[in-house]
Write a protein that holds these residues in place. Sequence first.
Motif, mmCIF file in Angstrom:
data_model
loop_
_atom_site.group_PDB
_atom_site.id
_atom_site.type_symbol
_atom_site.label_atom_id
_atom_site.label_comp_id
_atom_site.label_asym_id
_atom_site.label_seq_id
_atom_site.Cartn_x
_atom_site.Cartn_y
_atom_site.Cartn_z
ATOM 1 N N HIS A 14 -23.494 -15.309 -14.925
ATOM 2 C CA HIS A 14 -24.851 -15.662 -14.513
ATOM 3 C C HIS A 14 -24.799 -16.785 -13.484
ATOM 4 O O HIS A 14 -23.864 -17.589 -13.481
ATOM 5 C CB HIS A 14 -25.687 -16.115 -15.712
ATOM 6 C CG HIS A 14 -25.723 -15.139 -16.841
ATOM 7 N ND1 HIS A 14 -26.389 -13.934 -16.764
ATOM 8 C CD2 HIS A 14 -25.154 -15.188 -18.080
ATOM 9 C CE1 HIS A 14 -26.248 -13.273 -17.898
ATOM 10 N NE2 HIS A 14 -25.493 -14.010 -18.710
ATOM 11 N N ASP A 37 -26.835 -18.122 -6.888
ATOM 12 C CA ASP A 37 -28.004 -17.280 -7.147
ATOM 13 C C ASP A 37 -28.167 -16.278 -6.012
ATOM 14 O O ASP A 37 -28.356 -16.673 -4.857
ATOM 15 C CB ASP A 37 -29.258 -18.148 -7.266
ATOM 16 C CG ASP A 37 -30.460 -17.379 -7.784
ATOM 17 O OD1 ASP A 37 -30.596 -16.192 -7.437
ATOM 18 O OD2 ASP A 37 -31.258 -17.967 -8.532
ATOM 19 N N PRO A 38 -28.119 -14.964 -6.297
ATOM 20 C CA PRO A 38 -28.171 -13.988 -5.198
ATOM 21 C C PRO A 38 -29.511 -13.946 -4.477
ATOM 22 O O PRO A 38 -29.579 -13.531 -3.322
ATOM 23 C CB PRO A 38 -27.882 -12.661 -5.898
ATOM 24 C CG PRO A 38 -28.283 -12.885 -7.315
ATOM 25 C CD PRO A 38 -27.979 -14.322 -7.602
ATOM 26 N N CYS A 112 -30.175 -6.884 -9.164
ATOM 27 C CA CYS A 112 -28.784 -7.276 -8.914
ATOM 28 C C CYS A 112 -27.915 -6.692 -10.019
ATOM 29 O O CYS A 112 -28.040 -7.087 -11.185
ATOM 30 C CB CYS A 112 -28.673 -8.793 -8.882
ATOM 31 S SG CYS A 112 -27.011 -9.391 -8.561
ATOM 32 N N TYR A 115 -23.462 -8.537 -11.525
ATOM 33 C CA TYR A 115 -23.356 -9.894 -10.989
ATOM 34 C C TYR A 115 -22.160 -10.624 -11.583
ATOM 35 O O TYR A 115 -21.840 -10.497 -12.764
ATOM 36 C CB TYR A 115 -24.621 -10.707 -11.281
ATOM 37 C CG TYR A 115 -24.499 -12.144 -10.814
ATOM 38 C CD1 TYR A 115 -24.786 -12.488 -9.500
ATOM 39 C CD2 TYR A 115 -24.027 -13.143 -11.666
ATOM 40 C CE1 TYR A 115 -24.633 -13.794 -9.047
ATOM 41 C CE2 TYR A 115 -23.874 -14.453 -11.230
ATOM 42 C CZ TYR A 115 -24.176 -14.765 -9.919
ATOM 43 O OH TYR A 115 -24.015 -16.055 -9.478
ATOM 44 N N ARG A 117 -20.050 -14.627 -10.659
ATOM 45 C CA ARG A 117 -19.653 -15.713 -9.758
ATOM 46 C C ARG A 117 -18.334 -16.270 -10.253
ATOM 47 O O ARG A 117 -18.062 -16.303 -11.461
ATOM 48 C CB ARG A 117 -20.716 -16.811 -9.666
ATOM 49 C CG ARG A 117 -20.956 -17.597 -10.933
ATOM 50 C CD ARG A 117 -22.094 -18.604 -10.750
ATOM 51 N NE ARG A 117 -22.395 -19.316 -11.983
ATOM 52 C CZ ARG A 117 -22.053 -20.572 -12.260
ATOM 53 N NH1 ARG A 117 -21.383 -21.290 -11.360
ATOM 54 N NH2 ARG A 117 -22.370 -21.132 -13.400
ATOM 55 N N ALA A 128 -19.842 -15.308 -5.154
ATOM 56 C CA ALA A 128 -20.844 -14.649 -5.987
ATOM 57 C C ALA A 128 -21.006 -13.229 -5.463
ATOM 58 O O ALA A 128 -21.060 -13.008 -4.249
ATOM 59 C CB ALA A 128 -22.172 -15.393 -5.946
ATOM 60 N N THR A 129 -21.074 -12.268 -6.385
ATOM 61 C CA THR A 129 -21.158 -10.869 -5.977
ATOM 62 C C THR A 129 -22.198 -10.124 -6.798
ATOM 63 O O THR A 129 -22.394 -10.398 -7.984
ATOM 64 C CB THR A 129 -19.807 -10.142 -6.144
ATOM 65 O OG1 THR A 129 -19.421 -10.171 -7.517
ATOM 66 C CG2 THR A 129 -18.721 -10.787 -5.304
ATOM 67 N N CYS A 130 -22.878 -9.215 -6.134
ATOM 68 C CA CYS A 130 -23.665 -8.153 -6.743
ATOM 69 C C CYS A 130 -23.237 -6.864 -6.056
ATOM 70 O O CYS A 130 -22.500 -6.903 -5.054
ATOM 71 C CB CYS A 130 -25.162 -8.357 -6.525
ATOM 72 S SG CYS A 130 -25.901 -9.653 -7.517
#
Length: 731
Positions: A14, A37-38, A112, A115, A117, A128-130
């Motif tokens: 998260h 935070d995406p 997202c 997710y 990070r 960070a990835t989605c």
Amino acid sequence: MTTSAPVHGSWEPHPAARWEDAFLSGNGHHGALVCGDPDAERVIVTHHTLVRPNGGDTRPPQLAAGLPALQDRLLAGDTTAAESFTDGRPLQWVRPFHPAFQVRLDRPADTCHDYRRDVDFTTGVVRATCTGWTSRVFVSRADDVIVQHVSGPGLILDIDLDPGLPGAPTGLGIGHGAVLTPEGALLSLRARYPDSDKACTGVSHITVTGGTTTLVPPGVRVEGARSVLILTRVHRHTGELDVVAEGRALRDLPGAYDELLDRHTALHRTAYERVTLDLAADPAERALPGSELLKRPRSAALLERLFAAGRYHLLSASGLFPPRLTGLWTGDWDTAWSGAFTNDANLNLQTASAAAAALPEVTRAHANLLHSQLPDWRDNARAIFGTRGVVAPAHTDGESGHCYHYNREYPLHLWTAGADWLLKPLVDHDETHGTRDPRTAAALAEVALFYEDFLTRTDENGHLVVIPSYSPENRPANASWGTINAAMDLSAARHALRTAAAYHGDTPDADRWRALADRLPPHRINDDGALAEWAWPGLTDSYDHRHLSHLYGVWPLEEVTPYDTPELAAAAHRALALRGAENDSAHGHLHHALIAARLLDGDRVAHALGQVLDGDFFHASLMSAHYPGRRVYNADAAHTLPAVLIEMLVQSTPHRLVLLPALPPALPAGRLTGVRTRFGAEVDLTWAPDGATAVLKPTRTVRIEVRTSSGDAEPLDLVAGEDHVLSKGAW
């Protein structure tokens, strides 16, 4: 040993809801706190030079004329005499460390998926990835710039520099700038301090690949891009910063993320990978996110990760200066204790692993701070004590080295041990590398000159008397804070004089300094059988305190050891056993552990470590807090823990190696590689219940004594360039 390897990074499922949980990157100049935070990414920008003017008199007090009278009163038995040794100013804090701003990236809310990070300790990249979207941030050691790269199909981003961080003072003079460029855009933010000609200005150069860029003051909007590269620097300055020139400098850096990363990792990875620790942890626990691993405080996997994170954060915080109380990071303008360099304990605890953990970058940063402040240290000696030489302050903001932070309860201007304490890591570095830095030699000579002029009073036995004397930040149970012959002051004076003499060879100065050291009194053992915090007869110990200054002779010095001074070592152990934790400060627990390791007490090391691991001191970022329950963001535990783990496994002096001196029973097997010794050898140590093996890789020819936890002592001749293997049964 397990088949998997320790994890050199951490991850979370998260985004960080609190800035304290943001993953960290840094190069010892700039720092970045990355929330991940995406939809509303926040990268908080810091820099070691960012301290806010707070007025007041930053000169040391002019007290030297009153010193003889103070000494007379203390020797006559007036236990409160030092309380009036002041110029009457109120307590004044050093200039507080603060964040610059946050680079804010907003994008349309979207679902997202998948997710994650994470932070890679080997590269310093926070990611960070989605699904279909990736953000990566690192702070370049090669180019001194914060690099932020976002990629994904059809990116829509609103980008601006936001000064709205917690605790920002009213009256900041905020000025924004935003212009389009052929590459994308150039943003700037100036924050001028209230009632000051000083300001800090950040500049971000934005390169957009694909799509369009439009001005949306105070920032820009990017639409339809494949990637966005943001390069950010911040400067503290007087007057106005030339934003255009800074923008050109950023534009002239390599324009490809991968090239910027390669230039950085060539420096960062090399330093980080020199030392590794494998505690044979459970592979399943090694795979856990950091926040889950922290719920298993007695896990070997947690110790592995905290060791790795501690070295990573310590390296990342060290460059221009060594780490502050908060390392290099804060998301709030209201930093506890001004986010200062607290010299009377915390700074040296944080950097304690530098020599053994093969991080000369940290020692160089430490040296940068000290050498830049020597002129102010000379002012302190003249103004307060009327002497030549140098006196170090207990607190500094990095700009001033003057002693001006003190009051009745904290007479920090009376602390004369500071210069020796702060120079000890530089001496350790010289011993480790087989060198003698002329700057260290010169600084030690100035410390010796101070003692020549200061040590003029004697007791009834003809011993020199350290008067006034102060044991940070404690007081005798039956006297005031400023007293006579604090144990730390005696250890520091002896060590400073003898070390200065060693650096200056067979010279009249060296002979004089050795003779002066020989006239200092011995430590006192009190009625409880403990090494007394004050050697002056009649002063009673106060045991419940977070500081352990009186055991300076045990750690980091070798004045008191179980091998050379067993009676004093037993008294030091008794003093340690009687010491309370007072307010449960992390630095107190880990200082306790370092001393216990030197005294060969593995159970006490384990207990002190357990107080920190069980006490909820670590944020999800694996940065730590000062108090249990993650209260007050503070780097002491994070940065000191690697030193504790090394000290319980390997200890060295210029002529001694101690293997597994204080191994806790809960760690029956493991491997420590790359640790450096002060006799110039690299050591790889492997241990298990049935025995241990150490591979020594000497860089110079030397005879040493090898000791093990079983009490054995053997001489060993090492030859430069020839590896030597030591194998034993159960140690």
